[in-house]
Design an enzyme around this catalytic site. Structure first.
Site, PDB file in Angstrom:
ATOM      1  N   GLY A  23      -2.736   4.536  -3.752  1.00  0.00           N
ATOM      2  CA  GLY A  23      -2.823   3.318  -4.557  1.00  0.00           C
ATOM      3  C   GLY A  23      -1.980   3.294  -5.816  1.00  0.00           C
TER       4      GLY A  23
ATOM      5  N   PHE B   3      -3.839   4.106   1.766  1.00  0.00           N
ATOM      6  CA  PHE B   3      -4.003   4.384   3.191  1.00  0.00           C
ATOM      7  C   PHE B   3      -5.070   5.446   3.451  1.00  0.00           C
ATOM      8  CE2 PHE B   3      -2.479   6.161   7.308  1.00  0.00           C
ATOM      9  CZ  PHE B   3      -2.538   5.009   8.053  1.00  0.00           C
TER      10      PHE B   3
ATOM     11  N   TYR C 168       0.820  -1.204   0.000  1.00  0.00           N
ATOM     12  CA  TYR C 168       0.000   0.000   0.000  1.00  0.00           C
ATOM     13  C   TYR C 168       0.854   1.254   0.000  1.00  0.00           C
ATOM     14  CZ  TYR C 168       0.738   0.816   5.037  1.00  0.00           C
ATOM     15  OH  TYR C 168       1.286   1.083   6.264  1.00  0.00           O
ATOM     16  N   CYS C 169       0.225   2.351  -0.434  1.00  0.00           N
ATOM     17  CA  CYS C 169       0.827   3.686  -0.375  1.00  0.00           C
ATOM     18  C   CYS C 169      -0.281   4.634   0.080  1.00  0.00           C
ATOM     19  CB  CYS C 169       1.427   4.079  -1.724  1.00  0.00           C
ATOM     20  SG  CYS C 169       0.206   4.219  -3.044  1.00  0.00           S
ATOM     21  N   LYS C 170      -0.181   5.884  -0.270  1.00  0.00           N
ATOM     22  CA  LYS C 170      -1.196   6.832   0.198  1.00  0.00           C
ATOM     23  C   LYS C 170      -2.517   6.685  -0.567  1.00  0.00           C
ATOM     24  CE  LYS C 170      -1.898  11.656   1.411  1.00  0.00           C
ATOM     25  NZ  LYS C 170      -1.270  12.978   1.541  1.00  0.00           N
TER      26      LYS C 170
END
Length: 106
Positions: free
Chosen positions: A68, A93, A64-66
């Site tokens: 996607g 996230f 995951y990242c902020k």
């Protein structure tokens, strides 16, 4: 493979071979993480690749990242490197409704 928030969370909870990979920056990491995540900042370029090389390719990676996009890119890179099971958290996230941990809790 892109998974919805619910699919990602359910699959993760039922996967004894899971590793959660956070590809955000350290500054973003400090704002909170999905519990038990491992940080590997995709913006570190070759450093990111070196860290991936150290990972066990037989594990299942929940990335995951902020939002996607970076995590989708990370999954593509990982797949090219021979990782068979990578799961991108759609929406990242920002849309996460599950538990959140902070650095001092890990």
């Amino acid at each position: 493979m892109n998974l919805s928030q619910e699919e990602w969370k359910t699959k993760l909870e039922n996967d004894p071979n899971a590793v959660i990979l956070d590809v955000r920056t350290e500054e973003e990491w400090n704002e909170g993480i999905i519990p038990n995540a491992v940080l590997n900042d995709i913006y570190k370029g070759q450093g990111f690749i070196y860290k991936l090389d150290e990972l066990d390719k037989t594990k299942n990676y929940y990335v995951y990242c902020k939002a996607g996009a970076r995590s989708a890119q990370a999954c593509a890179i990982m797949n090219q490197m021979g990782f068979e099971n990578t799961f991108n958290l759609e929406g990242g996230f920002m849309k996460w409704k599950g538990n959140v941990a902070f650095r001092d809790e890990n």
